[in-house]
Motif scaffolding. Structure first.
Motif, PDB file in Angstrom:
ATOM      1  N   SER A  25      64.323 -38.320 -31.492  1.00 26.64           N
ATOM      2  CA  SER A  25      63.439 -37.217 -30.952  1.00 26.64           C
ATOM      3  C   SER A  25      63.133 -36.184 -31.981  1.00 26.64           C
ATOM      4  O   SER A  25      64.222 -35.559 -32.625  1.00 26.64           O
ATOM      5  CB  SER A  25      64.129 -36.703 -29.696  1.00 26.64           C
ATOM      6  N   VAL A  26      61.862 -35.887 -32.254  1.00 23.04           N
ATOM      7  CA  VAL A  26      61.359 -35.140 -33.525  1.00 23.04           C
ATOM      8  C   VAL A  26      60.858 -33.846 -32.647  1.00 23.04           C
ATOM      9  O   VAL A  26      59.809 -34.062 -31.906  1.00 23.04           O
ATOM     10  CB  VAL A  26      60.721 -35.683 -34.360  1.00 23.04           C
ATOM     11  N   ARG A  27      61.320 -32.727 -32.865  1.00 22.21           N
ATOM     12  CA  ARG A  27      60.855 -31.550 -32.287  1.00 22.21           C
ATOM     13  C   ARG A  27      60.382 -30.260 -33.328  1.00 22.21           C
ATOM     14  O   ARG A  27      60.899 -30.278 -34.322  1.00 22.21           O
ATOM     15  CB  ARG A  27      61.645 -30.952 -31.298  1.00 22.21           C
ATOM     16  N   TRP A  28      59.346 -29.732 -32.835  1.00 25.14           N
ATOM     17  CA  TRP A  28      58.877 -28.664 -33.763  1.00 25.14           C
ATOM     18  C   TRP A  28      58.082 -27.540 -32.767  1.00 25.14           C
ATOM     19  O   TRP A  28      57.800 -27.946 -31.800  1.00 25.14           O
ATOM     20  CB  TRP A  28      58.058 -28.987 -35.028  1.00 25.14           C
ATOM     21  N   SER A  29      57.695 -26.571 -33.417  1.00 26.76           N
ATOM     22  CA  SER A  29      57.105 -25.358 -32.691  1.00 26.76           C
ATOM     23  C   SER A  29      55.654 -25.255 -33.514  1.00 26.76           C
ATOM     24  O   SER A  29      55.388 -25.209 -34.408  1.00 26.76           O
ATOM     25  CB  SER A  29      57.804 -24.049 -32.596  1.00 26.76           C
ATOM     26  N   ASP A  30      54.634 -25.463 -32.658  1.00 23.46           N
ATOM     27  CA  ASP A  30      53.386 -25.160 -33.054  1.00 23.46           C
ATOM     28  C   ASP A  30      52.823 -23.799 -32.504  1.00 23.46           C
ATOM     29  O   ASP A  30      52.429 -23.910 -31.217  1.00 23.46           O
ATOM     30  CB  ASP A  30      52.734 -26.281 -32.590  1.00 23.46           C
ATOM     31  N   HIS A  31      52.632 -22.605 -32.899  1.00 25.27           N
ATOM     32  CA  HIS A  31      52.192 -21.559 -32.643  1.00 25.27           C
ATOM     33  C   HIS A  31      52.899 -21.091 -31.325  1.00 25.27           C
ATOM     34  O   HIS A  31      52.243 -20.432 -30.132  1.00 25.27           O
ATOM     35  CB  HIS A  31      50.622 -21.597 -32.376  1.00 25.27           C
ATOM     36  N   GLY A  32      54.210 -21.271 -31.232  1.00 25.20           N
ATOM     37  CA  GLY A  32      54.929 -21.039 -30.077  1.00 25.20           C
ATOM     38  C   GLY A  32      55.061 -21.915 -28.855  1.00 25.20           C
ATOM     39  O   GLY A  32      56.042 -21.700 -28.194  1.00 25.20           O
ATOM     40  N   ALA A  33      54.540 -22.893 -29.145  1.00 31.06           N
ATOM     41  CA  ALA A  33      54.339 -23.935 -28.115  1.00 31.06           C
ATOM     42  C   ALA A  33      55.471 -25.128 -28.497  1.00 31.06           C
ATOM     43  O   ALA A  33      55.200 -25.769 -29.982  1.00 31.06           O
ATOM     44  CB  ALA A  33      53.290 -24.434 -27.747  1.00 31.06           C
ATOM     45  N   ALA A  34      56.369 -25.659 -27.828  1.00 30.94           N
ATOM     46  CA  ALA A  34      56.973 -26.637 -28.328  1.00 30.94           C
ATOM     47  C   ALA A  34      56.307 -28.157 -28.352  1.00 30.94           C
ATOM     48  O   ALA A  34      55.646 -28.431 -27.424  1.00 30.94           O
ATOM     49  CB  ALA A  34      58.448 -26.813 -27.268  1.00 30.94           C
ATOM     50  N   GLN A  35      56.543 -28.790 -29.071  1.00 23.89           N
ATOM     51  CA  GLN A  35      55.881 -30.044 -29.566  1.00 23.89           C
ATOM     52  C   GLN A  35      56.918 -31.204 -29.588  1.00 23.89           C
ATOM     53  O   GLN A  35      58.096 -30.717 -30.325  1.00 23.89           O
ATOM     54  CB  GLN A  35      54.997 -30.062 -30.683  1.00 23.89           C
ATOM     55  N   SER A  36      56.851 -32.233 -29.449  1.00 19.32           N
ATOM     56  CA  SER A  36      57.895 -33.315 -29.871  1.00 19.32           C
ATOM     57  C   SER A  36      57.156 -34.890 -29.771  1.00 19.32           C
ATOM     58  O   SER A  36      56.097 -35.009 -29.312  1.00 19.32           O
ATOM     59  CB  SER A  36      59.124 -33.302 -28.712  1.00 19.32           C
ATOM     60  N   VAL A  37      57.888 -35.684 -30.477  1.00 21.88           N
ATOM     61  CA  VAL A  37      57.451 -36.982 -30.672  1.00 21.88           C
ATOM     62  C   VAL A  37      58.642 -37.747 -30.833  1.00 21.88           C
ATOM     63  O   VAL A  37      59.651 -37.396 -31.246  1.00 21.88           O
ATOM     64  CB  VAL A  37      56.526 -37.256 -31.952  1.00 21.88           C
ATOM     65  N   TYR A  38      58.537 -39.129 -30.210  1.00 28.01           N
ATOM     66  CA  TYR A  38      59.734 -40.076 -30.258  1.00 28.01           C
ATOM     67  C   TYR A  38      59.411 -41.127 -31.138  1.00 28.01           C
ATOM     68  O   TYR A  38      58.096 -41.572 -31.132  1.00 28.01           O
ATOM     69  CB  TYR A  38      59.980 -40.547 -28.861  1.00 28.01           C
ATOM     70  N   VAL A  39      60.405 -41.482 -31.965  1.00 27.25           N
ATOM     71  CA  VAL A  39      60.079 -42.752 -32.880  1.00 27.25           C
ATOM     72  C   VAL A  39      61.496 -43.584 -32.415  1.00 27.25           C
ATOM     73  O   VAL A  39      62.699 -43.256 -32.305  1.00 27.25           O
ATOM     74  CB  VAL A  39      60.565 -42.306 -34.346  1.00 27.25           C
ATOM     75  N   GLU A  40      60.926 -44.959 -32.233  1.00 24.37           N
ATOM     76  CA  GLU A  40      62.135 -45.787 -31.549  1.00 24.37           C
ATOM     77  C   GLU A  40      62.195 -47.183 -32.280  1.00 24.37           C
ATOM     78  O   GLU A  40      61.019 -47.633 -32.771  1.00 24.37           O
ATOM     79  CB  GLU A  40      61.756 -46.159 -30.051  1.00 24.37           C
ATOM     80  N   SER A  41      63.258 -47.868 -32.527  1.00 22.84           N
ATOM     81  CA  SER A  41      63.259 -49.211 -32.962  1.00 22.84           C
ATOM     82  C   SER A  41      64.328 -49.905 -32.466  1.00 22.84           C
ATOM     83  O   SER A  41      65.501 -49.197 -32.157  1.00 22.84           O
ATOM     84  CB  SER A  41      63.628 -48.831 -34.711  1.00 22.84           C
ATOM     85  N   TYR A  42      64.568 -51.206 -32.571  1.00 29.50           N
ATOM     86  CA  TYR A  42      65.559 -52.130 -32.355  1.00 29.50           C
ATOM     87  C   TYR A  42      66.196 -52.532 -33.668  1.00 29.50           C
ATOM     88  O   TYR A  42      65.659 -52.849 -34.567  1.00 29.50           O
ATOM     89  CB  TYR A  42      65.117 -53.315 -31.455  1.00 29.50           C
ATOM     90  N   ILE A  43      67.401 -52.533 -33.609  1.00 28.11           N
ATOM     91  CA  ILE A  43      68.387 -52.577 -34.849  1.00 28.11           C
ATOM     92  C   ILE A  43      69.349 -53.676 -34.587  1.00 28.11           C
ATOM     93  O   ILE A  43      70.074 -53.512 -33.558  1.00 28.11           O
ATOM     94  CB  ILE A  43      68.972 -51.235 -35.345  1.00 28.11           C
ATOM     95  N   ALA A  44      69.323 -54.618 -35.487  1.00 24.95           N
ATOM     96  CA  ALA A  44      70.293 -55.633 -35.390  1.00 24.95           C
ATOM     97  C   ALA A  44      71.295 -55.626 -36.385  1.00 24.95           C
ATOM     98  O   ALA A  44      71.011 -55.556 -37.553  1.00 24.95           O
ATOM     99  CB  ALA A  44      69.749 -57.267 -35.385  1.00 24.95           C
ATOM    100  N   SER A  45      72.408 -55.197 -36.229  1.00 24.19           N
ATOM    101  CA  SER A  45      73.481 -55.101 -37.192  1.00 24.19           C
ATOM    102  C   SER A  45      74.033 -56.498 -38.014  1.00 24.19           C
ATOM    103  O   SER A  45      74.010 -57.445 -37.253  1.00 24.19           O
ATOM    104  CB  SER A  45      74.793 -54.669 -36.461  1.00 24.19           C
ATOM    105  N   GLN A  46      74.136 -56.232 -39.243  1.00 23.24           N
ATOM    106  CA  GLN A  46      74.627 -57.349 -40.075  1.00 23.24           C
ATOM    107  C   GLN A  46      76.011 -57.294 -40.481  1.00 23.24           C
ATOM    108  O   GLN A  46      76.346 -58.248 -41.331  1.00 23.24           O
ATOM    109  CB  GLN A  46      73.689 -57.605 -41.233  1.00 23.24           C
ATOM    110  N   ALA A  47      76.698 -56.224 -40.089  1.00 28.00           N
ATOM    111  CA  ALA A  47      78.098 -56.186 -40.459  1.00 28.00           C
ATOM    112  C   ALA A  47      79.043 -57.286 -39.849  1.00 28.00           C
ATOM    113  O   ALA A  47      79.933 -57.505 -40.440  1.00 28.00           O
ATOM    114  CB  ALA A  47      78.622 -54.715 -39.905  1.00 28.00           C
ATOM    115  N   GLY A  48      78.815 -57.945 -38.669  1.00 28.74           N
ATOM    116  CA  GLY A  48      79.461 -58.891 -38.257  1.00 28.74           C
ATOM    117  C   GLY A  48      79.352 -60.390 -38.779  1.00 28.74           C
ATOM    118  O   GLY A  48      80.070 -61.242 -38.210  1.00 28.74           O
ATOM    119  N   PHE A  49      78.343 -60.558 -39.497  1.00 30.25           N
ATOM    120  CA  PHE A  49      77.897 -61.747 -39.838  1.00 30.25           C
ATOM    121  C   PHE A  49      78.331 -62.359 -41.340  1.00 30.25           C
ATOM    122  O   PHE A  49      78.875 -61.507 -42.151  1.00 30.25           O
ATOM    123  CB  PHE A  49      76.458 -62.090 -40.061  1.00 30.25           C
TER     124      PHE A  49
END
Length: 127
Positions: A103-127
């Protein structure tokens, strides 16, 4: 006389549209910066999970300043209004698969703004 009035009204409208359009463009540019900042942090999280295999003890979010760009008339660099604040959440889908969202948040002239970035991650540590 009527055509002159119409011409003056059209010219005033155009003079108002250009600065407004510039303002909307600046907001879009900050939104794109927020997505890029979130993606950069998500890439760090992805690398961490791929090497360690766990979603605990995630690396801290970087401090990324907002680039305010240049002034419309002055073309001088504007002062940054602050930094993006980022918060990660990861959910284990299975032993080696994770769903991570930043979740990325910032303020734009006093108004709260946000955007979400999502990803599926496969771990390679156990292989």
């Amino acid at each position: 006389m009527t055509s002159m009035t119409i011409l003056v009204v059209l010219m005033l409208a155009l003079l108002g549209v250009v600065p407004a359009t510039y303002g909307y463009t600046q907001r879009c540019l900050v939104h794109i910066q927020a997505v890029a900042a979130g993606q950069q942090y998500l890439d760090t999280i992805r690398q961490y999970i791929k090497t360690t295999g766990v979603d605990t003890g995630l690396p801290p979010a970087p401090s990324i300043p907002i680039d305010a760009g240049n002034g419309f008339l002055s073309h001088q660099a504007l002062q940054s209004p602050g930094n993006f604040s980022m918060a990660p959440t990861c959910t284990a889908l299975s032993l080696f698969d994770f769903d991570c969202k930043v979740s990325v948040r910032w303020s734009d002239h006093g108004a709260a703004q946000s955007v979400y970035v999502e990803s599926y991650i496969a771990s390679q540590a156990g292989f």
